[in-house]
Motif scaffolding. Structure first.
Motif, PDB file in Angstrom:
ATOM      1  N   ALA A   7      -4.867 -13.283   4.166  1.00 19.21           N
ATOM      2  CA  ALA A   7      -4.031 -12.542   3.226  1.00 19.21           C
ATOM      3  C   ALA A   7      -2.597 -13.041   3.340  1.00 19.21           C
ATOM      4  N   TRP A   8      -1.936 -13.237   2.213  1.00 17.57           N
ATOM      5  CA  TRP A   8      -0.622 -13.904   2.222  1.00 17.57           C
ATOM      6  C   TRP A   8       0.401 -13.157   3.064  1.00 17.57           C
ATOM      7  N   PHE A 186       1.894   8.013  -8.476  1.00 16.45           N
ATOM      8  CA  PHE A 186       1.098   6.841  -8.825  1.00 16.45           C
ATOM      9  C   PHE A 186       1.622   6.191 -10.111  1.00 16.45           C
ATOM     10  N   ASP A 187       2.088   7.003 -11.027  1.00 15.39           N
ATOM     11  CA  ASP A 187       2.604   6.465 -12.285  1.00 15.39           C
ATOM     12  C   ASP A 187       3.898   5.685 -12.074  1.00 15.39           C
ATOM     13  N   LEU A 188       4.803   6.204 -11.231  1.00 12.54           N
ATOM     14  CA  LEU A 188       6.055   5.484 -11.008  1.00 12.54           C
ATOM     15  C   LEU A 188       5.795   4.208 -10.199  1.00 12.54           C
ATOM     16  N   MET A 189       4.814   4.229  -9.302  1.00  9.99           N
ATOM     17  CA  MET A 189       4.457   3.014  -8.577  1.00  9.99           C
ATOM     18  C   MET A 189       3.938   1.951  -9.544  1.00  9.99           C
ATOM     19  N   ASP A 190       3.094   2.374 -10.472  1.00  8.69           N
ATOM     20  CA  ASP A 190       2.542   1.435 -11.447  1.00  8.69           C
ATOM     21  C   ASP A 190       3.637   0.851 -12.332  1.00  8.69           C
ATOM     22  N   PHE A 191       4.650   1.651 -12.621  1.00 11.51           N
ATOM     23  CA  PHE A 191       5.792   1.170 -13.413  1.00 11.51           C
ATOM     24  C   PHE A 191       6.424  -0.058 -12.757  1.00 11.51           C
ATOM     25  N   TRP A 192       6.664   0.028 -11.446  1.00  9.82           N
ATOM     26  CA  TRP A 192       7.304  -1.092 -10.744  1.00  9.82           C
ATOM     27  C   TRP A 192       6.346  -2.256 -10.543  1.00  9.82           C
ATOM     28  N   CYS A 193       5.086  -1.960 -10.328  1.00  9.75           N
ATOM     29  CA  CYS A 193       4.113  -3.054 -10.191  1.00  9.75           C
ATOM     30  C   CYS A 193       4.007  -3.852 -11.480  1.00  9.75           C
ATOM     31  N   ARG A 194       4.029  -3.161 -12.608  1.00  9.71           N
ATOM     32  CA  ARG A 194       3.956  -3.862 -13.897  1.00  9.71           C
ATOM     33  C   ARG A 194       5.196  -4.704 -14.162  1.00  9.71           C
ATOM     34  N   TYR A 252      -3.328  -4.627  -7.718  1.00 10.44           N
ATOM     35  CA  TYR A 252      -2.308  -5.662  -7.610  1.00 10.44           C
ATOM     36  C   TYR A 252      -2.424  -6.355  -6.243  1.00 10.44           C
ATOM     37  N   ASP A 253      -1.831  -7.526  -6.128  1.00  9.50           N
ATOM     38  CA  ASP A 253      -1.834  -8.278  -4.866  1.00  9.50           C
ATOM     39  C   ASP A 253      -0.532  -7.967  -4.137  1.00  9.50           C
ATOM     40  N   LEU A 254      -0.536  -6.920  -3.335  1.00  9.63           N
ATOM     41  CA  LEU A 254       0.695  -6.359  -2.789  1.00  9.63           C
ATOM     42  C   LEU A 254       0.747  -6.403  -1.269  1.00  9.63           C
ATOM     43  N   LEU A 255       1.969  -6.492  -0.741  1.00  6.44           N
ATOM     44  CA  LEU A 255       2.252  -6.180   0.651  1.00  6.44           C
ATOM     45  C   LEU A 255       2.543  -4.691   0.720  1.00  6.44           C
ATOM     46  N   THR A 256       1.877  -3.980   1.602  1.00 10.54           N
ATOM     47  CA  THR A 256       2.158  -2.555   1.789  1.00 10.54           C
ATOM     48  C   THR A 256       2.339  -2.266   3.265  1.00 10.54           C
ATOM     49  N   VAL A 257       3.452  -1.623   3.583  1.00 10.57           N
ATOM     50  CA  VAL A 257       3.726  -1.236   4.966  1.00 10.57           C
ATOM     51  C   VAL A 257       4.264   0.186   4.959  1.00 10.57           C
ATOM     52  N   GLY A 258       3.695   1.021   5.801  1.00  9.24           N
ATOM     53  CA  GLY A 258       4.105   2.408   5.848  1.00  9.24           C
ATOM     54  C   GLY A 258       4.954   2.715   7.060  1.00  9.24           C
ATOM     55  N   LEU A 279      -3.372   0.994   3.685  1.00  9.74           N
ATOM     56  CA  LEU A 279      -2.189   0.133   3.668  1.00  9.74           C
ATOM     57  C   LEU A 279      -2.457  -1.166   4.415  1.00  9.74           C
ATOM     58  N   GLY A 280      -1.534  -2.127   4.271  1.00  3.94           N
ATOM     59  CA  GLY A 280      -1.671  -3.383   4.985  1.00  3.94           C
ATOM     60  C   GLY A 280      -1.277  -3.269   6.443  1.00  3.94           C
ATOM     61  N   MET A 281      -0.224  -2.478   6.724  1.00  7.62           N
ATOM     62  CA  MET A 281       0.280  -2.316   8.091  1.00  7.62           C
ATOM     63  C   MET A 281       1.207  -1.118   8.126  1.00  7.62           C
ATOM     64  N   VAL A 282       1.568  -0.698   9.333  1.00  6.35           N
ATOM     65  CA  VAL A 282       2.518   0.404   9.485  1.00  6.35           C
ATOM     66  C   VAL A 282       3.597   0.014  10.483  1.00  6.35           C
ATOM     67  N   PHE A 283       4.715   0.719  10.399  1.00  7.99           N
ATOM     68  CA  PHE A 283       5.764   0.657  11.419  1.00  7.99           C
ATOM     69  C   PHE A 283       5.563   1.817  12.383  1.00  7.99           C
TER      70      PHE A 283
END
Length: 562
Positions: A7-8, A186-194, A252-258, A279-283
């Motif tokens: 994964a990138w 979820f809607d506001l997240m999709d706004f930025w992903c788009r 989407y092909d996203l990096l996600t860190v919580g 998620l992909g990873m956490v702090f």
């Protein structure tokens, strides 16, 4: 989204930008989006793959952007949506991705949802937030203490109820139990992903599910009870994140860190599971808080440097226990933490460069995705607080008011020393670009005073010196990009009983990589590298002493056993 081995985001290096303090393009003393765009070539030269932007949304700035009043608009001080679109395009043109800061545990009290919510108990938005009746005596529902001192509950006279705010009173917590809230998020997240962003860093995401009984607990010295055990890693947090993943992230092909306050290794395996359902990873914060503060004055406030034995035990635990089960994140500092070279190393003129390089080596050779906080790559340091008037951060100001002024639990002089060590303003002083006025950050009056050491510590000087911290970070990033063992090698601790040396090996197939780092300002004996069969990959010393590590010396060597 593919969660295969390659994964990138596992192979990426992330650079965090605190926009307010990075670069000011219009002379108002506040960093902005165009200032970031102007310095993209610098970041490309460093070699990073991703920029994580601390919040840039519209906000009253009670907590510097972590109190959002409009998730779909850019903070006016930072620029316009057109400026953001240009930043995104210019970053992508340089093969740099952009990750946004998602702050959805709470909003600003000036967000339209909350403005409606507080109008009446039967308002359609009332249940977007967490409202409770007073006790029989009119007191708050419980004794929980907010993260920024004082009660976590704020009384609102209009409807005679209290609302929960785990942070500032101007940051009311959203009620994730309400499915309409989740739909909005979820809607506001999709706004930025788009729009084409490449991922999310999720602010205090482990706090979105609360214990619905809202239990009280024993009172601490300051008269409040613990909140964290009831608001972190709550009963429905994994349910909510799996829903988020299905509805948005998997598209989407996203990096996600919580950002996962209170997270344990076992919880992290759920958040960042290898199946990719959350998620992909956490702090986690164990190495920066908790055991790292071996002698706190009160709460998080301390003047004591962390001991190697504490830090190593924590970092090694996370390396070993996540192996094959979840991916980890690697960091020393960020906008909420003091400068790494001041906290974990030695920021004196004699040893600043050597110890900054040593700490970078220890972190970047571990398994996980590394994060660099702006200025870390040139060895920026903490500043000195001579009075409370030097402080801007709400956490520091509130702590002073509660602990010094009201409760008189700490002497002012002592708390200022604690601010010098662990205060958040340390990381937020403006980026030091050169030795001109205000470090080249702004032509105006900076919103927060520049660290006085900027004439000696700045980007211009670092770029002119081939032995600078900058070029050392550049080489560490290059190694991660070119050697799969740095990314994927198995981690094995070495010399775990040493109070001076942090050492470990990485193994991938027939290849072995060894890291050794002296955490002290004195020469220490080291039994590693007894033969000459190792190839040196990187070191902060050009000349070594056989059998010894020099002050703050770090070495990375490797060989193939085949």
């Amino acid at each position: 989204m593919s969660y295969e081995k390659h994964a990138w985001w596992k192979e990426a290096v992330i650079y965090q930008i605190y926009p307010r303090s990075f670069a000011d393009s219009n002379g108002d003393g506040i960093g902005d989006l165009n200032g970031i765009t102007a310095h993209l070539d610098y970041l490309a030269k460093l070699g990073i793959d991703v920029i994580w932007l601390s919040p840039i949304y519209q906000s009253p700035n009670d907590d510097n952007g972590y109190d959002i009043s409009d998730y779909r608009s850019i903070m006016a001080e930072f620029g316009t949506m057109e400026d953001f679109d240009r930043l995104l395009a210019e970053a992508h043109r340089r093969h740099i991705r952009i990750v946004m800061d998602l702050v959805v545990n709470h909003t600003s009290d000036e967000h339209p949802w909350f403005i409606e919510s507080r109008k009446s108990k039967d308002n359609p938005y009332r249940d977007y937030y967490i409202w409770k009746e007073p006790t029989e005596t009119g007191a708050a529902p419980n004794h929980w203490e907010s993260c920024f001192s004082g009660s976590a509950w704020q009384y609102d006279a209009l409807t005679g109820q209290y609302y929960l705010h785990c942070f500032s009173r101007k940051q009311p917590d959203l009620n994730w139990e309400n499915p309409k809230v989740r739909e909005e998020v979820f809607d506001l997240m999709d706004f930025w992903c788009r729009k084409g962003i490449d991922g999310f860093r999720m602010d205090v995401i482990s706090m979105i599910s609360k214990d619905q009984s809202f239990p009280d607990g024993p009172l601490n010295a300051d008269g409040y009870s613990d909140m964290f055990s009831h608001v972190c890693n709550g009963p429905r947090v994994h349910e909510y994140l799996q829903e988020m993943n299905r509805r948005v992230l998997s598209n989407y092909d996203l990096l996600t860190v919580g950002e996962a306050a209170g997270v344990t290794v076992e919880e992290a395996k759920k958040y960042a599971n290898s199946e990719g359902t959350e998620l992909g990873m956490v702090f986690h914060f164990e190495h920066t808080d908790g055991a790292a503060n071996s002698e706190p004055v009160l709460g998080k406030w301390t003047c004591t440097p962390p001991k190697l034995s504490y830090v190593r035990k924590i970092l090694n635990k996370w390396q070993l226990e996540l192996e094959g089960k979840a991916w980890g994140s690697l960091y020393w500092d960020n906008h909420d933490q003091p400068r790494v070279v001041s906290r974990f190393g030695n920021d004196s003129p004699k040893w600043r460069v050597k110890s900054a390089k040593m700490l970078a080596t220890v972190l970047h050779m571990q398994k996980g995705t590394p994060y660099i906080y702006q200025g870390e790559e040139i060895g920026m340091t903490n500043r000195h607080f001579s009075s409370i008037d030097d402080c801007v951060d709400i956490e520091e100001k509130n702590a002073w008011q509660q602990l010094v002024v009201e409760q008189k639990l700490i002497a002012g002089e002592t708390l200022l020393k604690c601010f010098d060590c662990v205060g958040r303003d340390n990381a937020r002083t403006p980026m030091q670009w050169d030795d001109t006025a205000n470090a080249g950050f702004t032509d105006g009056e900076p919103w927060l005073a520049v660290n006085p050491n900027y004439p000696a510590i700045n980007v211009k000087a670092a770029l002119a010196d081939k032995q600078s911290v900058f070029y050392y970070y550049q080489r560490l990033i290059e190694l991660r990009h070119t050697l799969p063992i740095v990314v994927y090698g198995r981690f094995e601790p070495l010399l775990e009983d040493s109070e001076e040396i942090y050492a470990y090996r990485r193994i991938l197939g027939e290849q072995v990589l060894i890291v050794e780092a002296n955490w002290t300002g004195r020469e220490v004996a080291c039994p590693l590298f007894a033969d000459n069969s190792w190839e040196e990959l990187i070191s902060n010393y050009e000349v070594h002493k056989a059998g010894f590590l020099q002050p703050y010396e770090a070495r990375v060597v490797w060989k193939s056993r085949g």
